[in-house]
Scaffold this active site. Structure first.
Site, short mmCIF file in Angstrom:
data_model
loop_
_atom_site.label_atom_id
_atom_site.label_comp_id
_atom_site.label_asym_id
_atom_site.label_seq_id
_atom_site.Cartn_x
_atom_site.Cartn_y
_atom_site.Cartn_z
N ASP A 198 -3.42 112.25 58.35
CA ASP A 198 -4.26 113.44 58.49
C ASP A 198 -3.66 114.57 57.67
O ASP A 198 -2.63 114.38 57.01
CB ASP A 198 -4.41 113.84 59.98
CG ASP A 198 -5.81 114.36 60.27
OD1 ASP A 198 -6.21 115.35 59.63
OD2 ASP A 198 -6.51 113.79 61.13
N HIS A 275 -9.49 115.44 55.62
CA HIS A 275 -8.28 115.31 56.45
C HIS A 275 -7.15 114.64 55.65
O HIS A 275 -6.47 113.76 56.16
CB HIS A 275 -8.59 114.52 57.73
CG HIS A 275 -9.30 115.35 58.77
ND1 HIS A 275 -8.68 116.38 59.44
CD2 HIS A 275 -10.57 115.31 59.24
CE1 HIS A 275 -9.54 116.93 60.29
NE2 HIS A 275 -10.70 116.31 60.18
N GLU A 338 -15.50 115.31 58.96
CA GLU A 338 -15.15 116.69 58.61
C GLU A 338 -14.66 116.83 57.17
O GLU A 338 -13.52 117.24 56.92
CB GLU A 338 -14.10 117.21 59.61
CG GLU A 338 -14.64 117.18 61.04
CD GLU A 338 -13.63 117.64 62.10
OE1 GLU A 338 -14.08 118.22 63.09
OE2 GLU A 338 -12.42 117.42 61.95
C1 TNX Z 1 -12.28 116.52 65.69
S1 TNX Z 1 -12.99 113.59 66.20
C2 TNX Z 1 -11.61 115.66 64.85
C3 TNX Z 1 -10.13 115.62 64.89
C4 TNX Z 1 -9.57 116.64 65.84
C5 TNX Z 1 -10.40 116.65 67.11
C6 TNX Z 1 -9.89 117.55 68.18
C7 TNX Z 1 -12.82 113.65 64.69
C8 TNX Z 1 -13.37 112.53 63.98
N1 TNX Z 1 -12.24 114.71 64.09
O1 TNX Z 1 -9.62 115.81 63.59
O2 TNX Z 1 -8.26 116.32 66.12
O3 TNX Z 1 -11.71 117.05 66.77
O4 TNX Z 1 -10.56 117.33 69.40
#
Ligand code: TNX
Length: 620
Positions: A198, A275, A338
């Protein structure tokens, strides 16, 4: 004189209670099994284990399972041995194709006068049967050890029973990963999704890219406190302490082997293209914009994502080549969540790709990117899994979607004919809190949200918006433990337990068979097992301090408290103090005067002295 009279009265009463308990029929709930098996028949009587227990096992799989039982029995103070001769055995383990056990993870367990027999069609089934047997045995050493007579026919409702641990935001040592795997296995979870990379850290050694473990695996410091509660980056404070770590390929192999013995598949996740700031810190040439970059020191979403250049494809393909050589899992997770497209929309390289590939929307470039990665994985005999964002760029029917932003993505994917893992944050995000009071200062720091045990328990992965045919595409549920605010093993266990046991039943027991009252009773019997394994579960606060549960009687509010933790005490205060072992012991409903603004606070204190956070209610 008084004392004698008291004893005289109490003793006959106790013997009476004990006699009643003994003659009482054994109920399924009293066995305390989690997850609840498909069919359980309890019979009168118990099988007492001899002081020398013989477990029969011949094949490799039988011997593997026998090893776990032997260890457990030894911990219980028995002498246990493994023999190929079933005739003399107290516990017979057999893998047989009897035809009656169709599910490869199913098993039959019988305990009768002559001992225990576990039959399954595969090692996994035998292992689950042995886990059930362990739950029928005491949690710790006892003089005589006996098992109630039962016949159990069992199989899981779902084939993907998952749990994800994020080791990127915080690193967890191999010893803890093994303990974690043991706990998953004990509750029949079969998929461990290892979130290895990440923005804040890269945790897997890749031989071809040594800078991943020299640079990407470390960050110079970490944000202090809850980021979501700070309005602007100027408010952020950092701990000025370098942080990092990684797993060598040797360690990864060791963990995979450990998990395999426990019939757990490890699904590795390598995040792309978002990420990935830690990657850019080591290899800035993979970004759309010249660096430098540094491994992220705070949480959230970064605009800096990997550019979809040929160089980037080569990088990820090289990384995945090493990953697939290590992990036998059919599924490989590529993240995909994301990934803001700001950098891509500004990039000439991306503009050229869009022209060349006739792509009209920059979001769809991610779909094109994923399809190339998917083809690569397929060439290695693997299946791609991604977070539900991968639907947005257009997705091939062969990839598996992990639905986290609610169930919407999963529903859409199943309608497309894709396989789905249901992991909605609203029901299965274990980084969310368990205290009804938001940001309760008595809770450890966490990301927020409220996800109580029973909300997890009542989740049904089979959405009513889908047809029975589409339900077949739902592989199963998965709970995720993101670790932005979880920096120690103890805290990971605090967030995981007891909610993992609710997940276990969501994943194993058919929805129609689930029953929350029964679960609470059975859960009660699991706490001593968690204690014996030194699992730092969150001690549930007493129940009863909510407006709906208070009964008004004239100018008094009657408060009835209870604990789901058997043998625990409830202590309370009415004077704003924090309850502890010196404050009033709850023995009967409390009458609290109204119109005096009295705050009732109550804690659970476990038999071994652990406290819950106080539950509280203001009586106006
Ligand atoms: C969203 S769930 C994210 C993570 C974070 C999390 C915190 C997901 C696929 N991505 O990078 O850690 O929320 O709840």
């Amino acid at each position: 004189m008084k004392k004698t009279a008291f004893l005289f009265l109490v003793f006959p009463l106790l013997t009476l209670v004990q006699a009643q308990a003994q003659s009482k029929e054994i109920t399924v709930d009293s066995l305390g099994l989690v997850p609840l098996p498909l069919e359980v028949k309890t019979l009168e009587g118990r099988f007492t284990l001899p002081s020398k227990v013989v477990i029969s096992a011949k094949t490799k799989e039988e011997l593997n399972v026998a090893g776990f039982l032997k260890t457990y029995l030894t911990e219980l103070g028995k002498t246990a041995s493994v023999s190929p001769d079933a005739k003399l055995a107290t516990i017979k383990l057999q893998i047989a194709n009897t035809g009656s056990i169709k599910n490869p993870e199913g098993y039959q367990l019988t305990v009768g006068k002559t001992g225990v027999i576990i039959t399954a069609s595969s090692g996994a089934g035998l292992f689950y049967g042995s886990q059930t047997l362990m739950q029928l045995l005491p949690a710790k050493t006892q003089g005589t050890v006996s098992v109630p007579f039962v016949t159990i026919n069992d199989e899981p409702a779902f084939k993907w029973r998952g749990n994800m641990l994020d080791v990127a935001r915080h690193y967890f040592p191999v010893s803890f990963i093994k303990k974690y795997i043991d706990n998953l296995a004990a509750y029949k979870i079969n998929t461990f999704h290892w979130h290895l990379t990440d923005d804040q850290g890269w945790r897997i050694e890749i031989k071809k890219y040594p800078k991943l473990t020299q640079i990407s695996a470390f960050r110079k410091e970490t944000l202090v406190g809850a980021q979501q509660r700070l309005k602007k980056p100027e408010d952020y404070r950092y701990d000025a302490t370098p942080y990092g770590g990684f797993y060598t390929q040797q360690q990864i192999k060791e963990v995979i082997e450990y998990a395999q013995k426990r019939y757990i598949t490890i699904v590795p996740e390598i995040e792309m293209p978002g990420h990935s700031v830690s990657v850019l810190a080591a290899y800035p040439e993979l970004a759309c914009k010249p660096g430098p970059y540094e491994t992220r020191t705070r949480w959230g979403i970064s605009e800096d994502i990997v550019c979809p250049s040929e160089q980037a494809f080569k990088f990820f393909e090289d990384v995945l080549t090493e990953v697939v050589q290590l992990f036998p899992s059919k599924y490989v997770h590529i993240g995909g969540d994301e990934a803001p497209k700001q950098r891509w929309s500004e990039s000439d390289l991306v503009k050229d790709i869009m022209k060349r590939e006739n792509i009209d929307d920059v979001e769809k470039v991610q779909g094109w990117f994923n399809n190339r990665i998917e083809k690569f994985l397929q060439s290695k005999g693997k299946k791609l899994v991604g977070w539900d964002e991968i639907l947005e760029g257009g997705i091939s029917p062969s990839s598996t979607i992990m639905s986290w932003r609610g169930e919407k993505g999963g529903i859409e994917a199943a309608r497309h004919g894709n396989e789905v893992v249901m992991s909605p944050s609203t029901y299965l995000y274990f980084d969310h809190g368990q205290n009804p009071i938001p940001h309760n200062p008595l809770e450890p720091l966490m990301i927020g949200g409220y996800l109580p045990l029973m909300k997890v328990y009542n989740y049904n992965p089979l959405s009513s918006e889908l047809t029975p045919e589409q339900h077949k595409l739902i592989l199963g549920p998965q709970a995720n433990l993101w670790t932005e605010y979880i920096s120690t093993p103890e805290k990971a266990e605090y967030m995981l337990f007891p909610r993992l046991l609710a997940l276990s039943e969501v994943a194993w027991t058919p929805y129609a068979k689930k029953d929350s009252n029964s679960f609470i009773l059975r859960l009660g019997k699991q706490f001593p097992r968690l204690d014996a394994k030194k699992v730092m579960y969150r001690v549930p606060e007493p129940e009863g301090l909510s407006k709906e549960k208070v009964v008004l009687q004239g100018n008094k509010a009657m408060i009835t408290l209870s604990s789901i933790l058997p043998g625990s005490q409830i202590r309370y205060t009415l004077d704003e103090h924090t309850p502890n072992e010196t404050t009033s012991l709850y023995t009967k409903p409390i009458a609290v005067p109204t119109n005096k603004n009295i705050r009732v606070r109550a804690v659970t204190i476990t038999p071994n002295g652990r406290h819950s956070v106080p539950a509280e209610l203001l009586i106006p």
